[in-house]
Design an enzyme around this catalytic site. Structure first.
Site, PDB file in Angstrom:
ATOM      1  N   ASP A  64     -30.006  20.659 -15.629  1.00 10.60           N
ATOM      2  CA  ASP A  64     -30.630  19.515 -16.305  1.00 10.60           C
ATOM      3  C   ASP A  64     -31.775  18.945 -15.473  1.00 10.60           C
ATOM      4  OD1 ASP A  64     -27.352  18.505 -17.475  1.00 10.60           O
ATOM      5  OD2 ASP A  64     -28.812  19.819 -18.407  1.00 10.60           O
TER       6      ASP A  64
ATOM      7  N   ASP B  89     -30.754  24.388 -10.462  1.00  9.24           N
ATOM      8  CA  ASP B  89     -30.063  23.289 -11.136  1.00  9.24           C
ATOM      9  C   ASP B  89     -30.425  23.423 -12.613  1.00  9.24           C
ATOM     10  OD1 ASP B  89     -31.022  19.945 -11.675  1.00  9.24           O
ATOM     11  OD2 ASP B  89     -28.947  20.606 -11.578  1.00  9.24           O
TER      12      ASP B  89
HETATM   13  O1  LIG Z   1     -28.773  18.305 -13.069  1.00  6.02           O
HETATM   14  P1  LIG Z   1     -27.436  18.986 -13.378  1.00  6.02           P
HETATM   15  O2  LIG Z   1     -26.566  19.113 -12.144  1.00  6.02           O
HETATM   16  O3  LIG Z   1     -27.639  20.340 -14.091  1.00  6.02           O
HETATM   17  O4  LIG Z   1     -26.660  18.070 -14.451  1.00  6.02           O
HETATM   18  C1  LIG Z   1     -26.766  16.654 -14.402  1.00  6.02           C
HETATM   19  C2  LIG Z   1     -25.880  16.155 -15.538  1.00  6.02           C
HETATM   20  O5  LIG Z   1     -24.558  16.594 -15.334  1.00  6.02           O
HETATM   21  C3  LIG Z   1     -25.819  14.649 -15.609  1.00  6.02           C
HETATM   22  O6  LIG Z   1     -25.446  14.158 -14.332  1.00  6.02           O
HETATM   23  C4  LIG Z   1     -25.175  12.749 -14.373  1.00  6.02           C
HETATM   24  O7  LIG Z   1     -24.808  12.337 -13.082  1.00  6.02           O
HETATM   25  P2  LIG Z   1     -23.239  11.983 -12.765  1.00  6.02           P
HETATM   26  O8  LIG Z   1     -22.483  13.318 -12.889  1.00  6.02           O
HETATM   27  O9  LIG Z   1     -22.789  10.970 -13.795  1.00  6.02           O
HETATM   28  O10 LIG Z   1     -23.249  11.460 -11.335  1.00  6.02           O
HETATM   29  C5  LIG Z   1     -26.408  11.971 -14.816  1.00  6.02           C
HETATM   30  O11 LIG Z   1     -27.421  12.140 -13.819  1.00  6.02           O
HETATM   31  C6  LIG Z   1     -26.960  12.522 -16.142  1.00  6.02           C
HETATM   32  O12 LIG Z   1     -28.205  11.936 -16.430  1.00  6.02           O
HETATM   33  C7  LIG Z   1     -27.121  14.015 -16.080  1.00  6.02           C
HETATM   34  O13 LIG Z   1     -27.448  14.533 -17.377  1.00  6.02           O
HETATM   35 MG   LIG Z   2     -30.595  18.064 -12.500  1.00 12.17          MG
END
Ligand SMILES: O=P(O)(O)OC[C@@H](O)[C@H]1O[C@@H](OP(=O)(O)O)[C@@H](O)[C@@H](O)[C@@H]1O
Ligand SMILES: [Mg+2]
Ligand SMILES: [Zn+2]
Length: 178
Positions: A11, A9
Site C-alpha cells: 500500500d 511494500d
Molecule cells: O503499506 P502496507 O504495509 O502494504 O499496508 C499498510 C496498510 O496495512 C494500512 O496500515 C495501517 O497502519 P496500522 O496497521 O493501522 O498501523 C494504516 O497505515 C493504513 O492507512 C494502511 O492502509
Molecule cells: Mg505502505
C-alpha cells in the site's frame, strides 16, 4: 551469489493507500507506473516479492479472501504486461498482537529470504512508511523510500541512515535497470 531480488511494500507503493485502509477490491487502485515498473523489472530477470502489513484483517475490516482477490488482480495486471510477481507475504496481525511479522519487525523479509534461499544484506526494500525502512534496517536490507502513499509524510521524519529516496517505484526501477 547476488540474486536480482527486490522486495516491495504494497500500500502506497504498488497501489494507492488510504488512511481508511484498503478494504475491498474496488478500493485497491493500482499506481499504473508501478505495475509497469514491476513488469519491466520482472522481464529484466528481477524477482519482485512483496511484504505487506494487513492489520485490517485483525481489525475485521476485510477478510482473507478479499485480500487474496487484490493479489490475484495484481498478478493479472503484471502478467498482462509480460511480467510476474513473486512471493507475496502479509502480516494479518494487529499492533497489539506481538507478532514478529508486523513491520517494523523484519519477520516478513526473513520469510522471503528463506523462501528464495538468499542473504538479505543489501537487498532493496521499497516502502512508503517508517516501519518499512526500519524493518529493512533491522536485517541489513537497503531501505528505499518512495514519495507515493505516505512517503511525503515519512520524508518529513528522520530516516534510517543510508535510506535512498525516489519519487516512485518507476524511478526505483529505472535506477535498477540502468
Ligand atoms: O503499506 P502496507 O504495509 O502494504 O499496508 C499498510 C496498510 O496495512 C494500512 O496500515 C495501517 O497502519 P496500522 O496497521 O493501522 O498501523 C494504516 O497505515 C493504513 O492507512 C494502511 O492502509
Ligand atoms: Mg505502505
Ligand atoms: Zn504479524
Amino acid at each position: 551469489m547476488f540474486m536480482k531480488l527486490v522486495i516491495l511494500d504494497r500500500d502506497g507503493v504498488i497501489n494507492l493507500d488510504s488512511d481508511a485502509y484498503i478494504k475491498s477490491l474496488e478500493e485497491w487502485i493500482p499506481i499504473p507506473s508501478s505495475i509497469d515498473a514491476i513488469a519491466r523489472l520482472s522481464k529484466a530477470g528481477w524477482t519482485v516479492a512483496v511484504a505487506t502489513n494487513q492489520s485490517g484483517l485483525a481489525r475485521g475490516y476485510y477478510d482473507l479472501s478479499t485480500l487474496e482477490t487484490m493479489h490475484v488482480r495484481l498478478r493479472e495486471l503484471v502478467a498482462e504486461q509480460g511480467g510476474d510477481v513473486g512471493l507475496i507475504v502479509h502480516c494479518p496481525h494487529g499492533p497489539d498482537d506481538g507478532c514478529d511479522c508486523r513491520k517494523p519487525r523484519p519477520g516478513m523479509l526473513l520469510r522471503i529470504a528463506e523462501h528464495y534461499g538468499v542473504d538479505l544484506a543489501g537487498i532493496w526494500f521499497v516502502g512508503d512508511s517508517s516501519g518499512d525502512l526500519e524493518a529493512a534496517q533491522a536485517v541489513d536490507c537497503q531501505p528505499v523510500l518512495v514519495k507515493t502513499g505516505k512517503g511525503e509524510r515519512t520524508l518529513a521524519k528522520a530516516l534510517p541512515a543510508g535510506t535512498l529516496v525516489f519519487d516512485d517505484l518507476a524511478a526505483v526501477a529505472a535506477h535498477l535497470l540502468q
